[in-house]
Design a protein around this motif. Structure first.
Motif, PDB file in Angstrom:
ATOM      1  N   GLU A   1       4.893   5.583  -5.235  1.00  0.00           N
ATOM      2  CA  GLU A   1       5.001   5.360  -6.698  1.00  0.00           C
ATOM      3  C   GLU A   1       4.138   6.551  -7.488  1.00  0.00           C
ATOM      4  O   GLU A   1       4.642   7.337  -8.324  1.00  0.00           O
ATOM      5  CB  GLU A   1       4.549   4.210  -7.246  1.00  0.00           C
ATOM      6  CG  GLU A   1       5.432   3.162  -7.553  1.00  0.00           C
ATOM      7  CD  GLU A   1       4.999   1.898  -8.488  1.00  0.00           C
ATOM      8  OE1 GLU A   1       4.876   2.160  -9.631  1.00  0.00           O
ATOM      9  OE2 GLU A   1       4.588   0.914  -7.669  1.00  0.00           O
ATOM     10  N   GLN A   2       2.954   6.592  -6.871  1.00  0.00           N
ATOM     11  CA  GLN A   2       2.206   7.816  -7.749  1.00  0.00           C
ATOM     12  C   GLN A   2       2.748   8.976  -7.356  1.00  0.00           C
ATOM     13  O   GLN A   2       2.702  10.193  -7.993  1.00  0.00           O
ATOM     14  CB  GLN A   2       0.696   7.673  -6.964  1.00  0.00           C
ATOM     15  CG  GLN A   2       0.084   6.544  -7.670  1.00  0.00           C
ATOM     16  CD  GLN A   2      -0.255   6.569  -9.230  1.00  0.00           C
ATOM     17  OE1 GLN A   2      -0.560   7.503  -9.765  1.00  0.00           O
ATOM     18  NE2 GLN A   2       0.025   5.450  -9.813  1.00  0.00           N
ATOM     19  N   ARG A   3       3.107   9.362  -6.058  1.00  0.00           N
ATOM     20  CA  ARG A   3       3.462  10.538  -5.699  1.00  0.00           C
ATOM     21  C   ARG A   3       4.856  11.073  -6.416  1.00  0.00           C
ATOM     22  O   ARG A   3       5.062  12.271  -6.436  1.00  0.00           O
ATOM     23  CB  ARG A   3       3.619  10.903  -4.150  1.00  0.00           C
ATOM     24  CG  ARG A   3       4.007  12.168  -3.461  1.00  0.00           C
ATOM     25  CD  ARG A   3       3.694  12.002  -2.093  1.00  0.00           C
ATOM     26  NE  ARG A   3       4.792  11.499  -1.590  1.00  0.00           N
ATOM     27  CZ  ARG A   3       4.486  10.403  -0.442  1.00  0.00           C
ATOM     28  NH1 ARG A   3       3.265   9.749  -0.633  1.00  0.00           N
ATOM     29  NH2 ARG A   3       5.379   9.834   0.138  1.00  0.00           N
ATOM     30  N   TRP A   4       5.781  10.096  -6.430  1.00  0.00           N
ATOM     31  CA  TRP A   4       6.936  10.416  -7.137  1.00  0.00           C
ATOM     32  C   TRP A   4       7.128  10.381  -8.841  1.00  0.00           C
ATOM     33  O   TRP A   4       8.337  10.126  -9.305  1.00  0.00           O
ATOM     34  CB  TRP A   4       8.104   9.274  -6.495  1.00  0.00           C
ATOM     35  CG  TRP A   4       8.096   9.772  -5.228  1.00  0.00           C
ATOM     36  CD1 TRP A   4       8.017  10.582  -4.330  1.00  0.00           C
ATOM     37  CD2 TRP A   4       8.950   8.367  -4.400  1.00  0.00           C
ATOM     38  NE1 TRP A   4       8.103  10.392  -2.804  1.00  0.00           N
ATOM     39  CE2 TRP A   4       8.881   9.111  -2.906  1.00  0.00           C
ATOM     40  CE3 TRP A   4       9.379   7.271  -4.617  1.00  0.00           C
ATOM     41  CZ2 TRP A   4       9.136   8.504  -1.824  1.00  0.00           C
ATOM     42  CZ3 TRP A   4       9.704   6.649  -3.278  1.00  0.00           C
ATOM     43  CH2 TRP A   4       9.859   7.037  -1.976  1.00  0.00           C
ATOM     44  N   GLN A   5       5.930  10.294  -9.379  1.00  0.00           N
ATOM     45  CA  GLN A   5       5.800  10.398 -10.820  1.00  0.00           C
ATOM     46  C   GLN A   5       6.800  11.219 -11.545  1.00  0.00           C
ATOM     47  O   GLN A   5       7.428  10.828 -12.624  1.00  0.00           O
ATOM     48  CB  GLN A   5       4.442  10.567 -11.351  1.00  0.00           C
ATOM     49  CG  GLN A   5       3.504   9.383 -11.140  1.00  0.00           C
ATOM     50  CD  GLN A   5       2.168   9.480 -11.825  1.00  0.00           C
ATOM     51  OE1 GLN A   5       2.121   9.957 -12.804  1.00  0.00           O
ATOM     52  NE2 GLN A   5       1.037   9.497 -10.865  1.00  0.00           N
ATOM     53  N   THR A   6       6.902  12.109 -10.895  1.00  0.00           N
ATOM     54  CA  THR A   6       8.006  13.341 -11.863  1.00  0.00           C
ATOM     55  C   THR A   6       9.229  13.536 -11.065  1.00  0.00           C
ATOM     56  O   THR A   6      10.066  14.259 -11.796  1.00  0.00           O
ATOM     57  CB  THR A   6       7.138  14.699 -11.724  1.00  0.00           C
ATOM     58  OG1 THR A   6       7.022  14.923 -10.254  1.00  0.00           O
ATOM     59  CG2 THR A   6       5.925  14.628 -12.395  1.00  0.00           C
ATOM     60  N   THR A   7       9.638  12.521 -10.082  1.00  0.00           N
ATOM     61  CA  THR A   7      11.066  12.653  -9.564  1.00  0.00           C
ATOM     62  C   THR A   7      11.928  12.261 -10.589  1.00  0.00           C
ATOM     63  O   THR A   7      11.826  11.388 -11.388  1.00  0.00           O
ATOM     64  CB  THR A   7      11.146  11.741  -8.250  1.00  0.00           C
ATOM     65  OG1 THR A   7      10.850  10.575  -8.728  1.00  0.00           O
ATOM     66  CG2 THR A   7      10.141  12.441  -7.297  1.00  0.00           C
ATOM     67  N   PRO A   8      13.211  12.804 -10.534  1.00  0.00           N
ATOM     68  CA  PRO A   8      14.345  12.314 -11.375  1.00  0.00           C
ATOM     69  C   PRO A   8      14.533  10.810 -11.229  1.00  0.00           C
ATOM     70  O   PRO A   8      15.062  10.265 -12.329  1.00  0.00           O
ATOM     71  CB  PRO A   8      15.350  13.283 -11.072  1.00  0.00           C
ATOM     72  CG  PRO A   8      14.897  14.426 -10.443  1.00  0.00           C
ATOM     73  CD  PRO A   8      13.527  13.882  -9.733  1.00  0.00           C
ATOM     74  N   VAL A   9      14.709  10.385 -10.169  1.00  0.00           N
ATOM     75  CA  VAL A   9      14.779   8.946 -10.152  1.00  0.00           C
ATOM     76  C   VAL A   9      13.984   8.358  -9.026  1.00  0.00           C
ATOM     77  O   VAL A   9      13.458   9.249  -8.217  1.00  0.00           O
ATOM     78  CB  VAL A   9      16.465   8.689  -9.721  1.00  0.00           C
ATOM     79  CG1 VAL A   9      16.450   9.209  -8.325  1.00  0.00           C
ATOM     80  CG2 VAL A   9      16.917   7.200  -9.887  1.00  0.00           C
ATOM     81  N   ILE A  10      13.723   6.925  -9.106  1.00  0.00           N
ATOM     82  CA  ILE A  10      13.019   6.207  -8.184  1.00  0.00           C
ATOM     83  C   ILE A  10      13.937   4.940  -8.189  1.00  0.00           C
ATOM     84  O   ILE A  10      14.152   4.200  -9.081  1.00  0.00           O
ATOM     85  CB  ILE A  10      11.702   5.685  -8.505  1.00  0.00           C
ATOM     86  CG1 ILE A  10      10.836   6.945  -8.492  1.00  0.00           C
ATOM     87  CG2 ILE A  10      11.089   4.685  -7.542  1.00  0.00           C
ATOM     88  CD1 ILE A  10       9.394   6.531  -9.048  1.00  0.00           C
TER      89      ILE A  10
ATOM     90  N   CYS B   1       0.812  -1.131  -0.180  1.00  0.00           N
ATOM     91  CA  CYS B   1      -0.128   0.000   0.197  1.00  0.00           C
ATOM     92  C   CYS B   1       0.898   1.199  -0.079  1.00  0.00           C
ATOM     93  O   CYS B   1       0.673   2.122  -0.715  1.00  0.00           O
ATOM     94  CB  CYS B   1      -1.096  -0.138   1.235  1.00  0.00           C
ATOM     95  SG  CYS B   1      -2.124   1.249   1.307  1.00  0.00           S
ATOM     96  N   ILE B   2       1.711   1.257   0.847  1.00  0.00           N
ATOM     97  CA  ILE B   2       2.888   2.471   0.819  1.00  0.00           C
ATOM     98  C   ILE B   2       3.512   2.598  -0.301  1.00  0.00           C
ATOM     99  O   ILE B   2       3.874   3.903  -0.768  1.00  0.00           O
ATOM    100  CB  ILE B   2       3.625   2.387   2.074  1.00  0.00           C
ATOM    101  CG1 ILE B   2       2.975   2.426   3.463  1.00  0.00           C
ATOM    102  CG2 ILE B   2       4.672   3.312   2.169  1.00  0.00           C
ATOM    103  CD1 ILE B   2       3.756   2.212   4.499  1.00  0.00           C
ATOM    104  N   SER B   3       4.186   1.502  -0.968  1.00  0.00           N
ATOM    105  CA  SER B   3       4.987   1.567  -2.083  1.00  0.00           C
ATOM    106  C   SER B   3       4.171   2.195  -3.304  1.00  0.00           C
ATOM    107  O   SER B   3       4.312   3.046  -4.103  1.00  0.00           O
ATOM    108  CB  SER B   3       5.507   0.287  -2.365  1.00  0.00           C
ATOM    109  OG  SER B   3       6.411  -0.018  -1.401  1.00  0.00           O
ATOM    110  N   GLU B   4       2.875   1.637  -3.309  1.00  0.00           N
ATOM    111  CA  GLU B   4       1.939   2.104  -4.532  1.00  0.00           C
ATOM    112  C   GLU B   4       1.590   3.777  -4.386  1.00  0.00           C
ATOM    113  O   GLU B   4       1.619   4.378  -5.332  1.00  0.00           O
ATOM    114  CB  GLU B   4       0.877   1.339  -4.409  1.00  0.00           C
ATOM    115  CG  GLU B   4       0.604  -0.024  -4.894  1.00  0.00           C
ATOM    116  CD  GLU B   4      -0.421  -0.970  -4.877  1.00  0.00           C
ATOM    117  OE1 GLU B   4      -0.537  -2.040  -5.492  1.00  0.00           O
ATOM    118  OE2 GLU B   4      -1.387  -0.598  -4.040  1.00  0.00           O
ATOM    119  N   ARG B   5       1.301   4.068  -3.247  1.00  0.00           N
ATOM    120  CA  ARG B   5       1.121   5.554  -3.100  1.00  0.00           C
ATOM    121  C   ARG B   5       2.352   6.451  -3.198  1.00  0.00           C
ATOM    122  O   ARG B   5       2.227   7.356  -4.002  1.00  0.00           O
ATOM    123  CB  ARG B   5       0.644   5.914  -1.435  1.00  0.00           C
ATOM    124  CG  ARG B   5      -0.698   5.375  -1.151  1.00  0.00           C
ATOM    125  CD  ARG B   5      -1.086   5.637   0.459  1.00  0.00           C
ATOM    126  NE  ARG B   5      -2.447   5.000   0.491  1.00  0.00           N
ATOM    127  CZ  ARG B   5      -2.789   4.966   1.648  1.00  0.00           C
ATOM    128  NH1 ARG B   5      -2.309   5.694   2.750  1.00  0.00           N
ATOM    129  NH2 ARG B   5      -4.146   4.606   1.848  1.00  0.00           N
TER     130      ARG B   5
END
Length: 247
Positions: free
Chosen positions: A195-204, A189-193
């Motif tokens: 992922e959505q929040r970090w869509q525009t970050t330079p790196v994941i 659950c935390i990871s999916e959220r």
């Protein structure tokens, strides 16, 4: 939009954890050219010495030749220091983790262990750029030691740090706690959220552990997450290769 990247990182790499990782690595290789950063432990818990594991060392040779990165991940990956003396030490070393090898090391001891790890890499002709402490826990002495050594970076769950001055570079990471069913559900659950929040970050960064590979939910999540991020246009890179793209 500026180029965005994904970095796939395997923690706790040692001869005995290869059986956990092998099916996942084979699935990643089937996706195409996805480089992996392997966090290598030279002698896991004092009983998995790389020097005695020629087949595994040759496997790592082949991954370097393929374009993967090997990073030094502690030396023993276990807390073998005297018992905790304060409530804070007890919590960090007995509740948060039992594997904070570098949490309480002196400068001299940290320097000796990291130098020993560097020597393992040199003996095997493996390029070495980074050091990651087990559980990302580092004493002041460990930080002092890293300022003296020929390494490019270290990291924690949210940043890479350029050495020797520990300049932080934002690099958010996903990681699971997968030792029980309820932890796996919460982690998903935390990871999916995130992922959505970090869509525009330079790196994941995707930070995998051997225990993740032992459960269908976590194993499937990591493979699906990697595929989603690739489909979203992220370029797969190793940690050192991504850091080289940053000003």
């Amino acid at each position: 939009m500026a180029e965005r990247s994904v970095v796939l990182v395997l923690h706790d790499v040692a001869p005995h954890t290869w059986a956990d990782y092998r099916p996942f690595v084979e699935a990643v290789d089937a996706l195409g050219n996805v480089p992996i950063t392997w966090l290598v432990v030279p002698d896991f818990h004092h009983h998995d010495d790389l020097a005695a594991q020629g087949d595994f060392r040759r496997l790592l040779d082949s991954r370097v030749a393929k374009g993967d990165e090997l990073t030094l991940h502690g030396y023993y990956h276990c807390d073998d220091q005297p018992a905790p003396r304060t409530p804070t030490e007890w919590f960090m070393r007995r509740v948060y983790t039992h594997e904070g090898e570098f949490y309480s090391l002196s400068h001299a001891d940290a320097l000796d262990r990291i130098r020993a790890g560097i020597e393992v890499f040199h003996r095997n002709d493996w390029p070495l750029h980074g050091f990651v402490a087990p559980a990302w826990l580092m004493s002041a002495g460990t930080r002092q030691a890293l300022r003296q050594l020929p390494l490019t970076y270290t990291s924690d769950p949210h940043h890479l740090y350029r050495l020797p001055d520990f300049t932080p570079v934002d690099a958010p990471g996903l990681v699971w706690s997968a030792r029980s069913a309820w932890r796996r559900r919460v982690s998903k659950c935390i990871s999916e959220r995130r992922e959505q929040r970090w869509q525009t970050t330079p790196v994941i960064r995707l930070g995998l552990h051997p225990v993740d590979m032992r459960h269908a939910l976590s194993r499937r999540y990591w493979l699906d997450a990697l595929q989603r991020l690739l489909d979203a246009g992220r370029t797969p890179l190793t940690k050192v290769a991504w850091l080289a793209t940053q000003p």
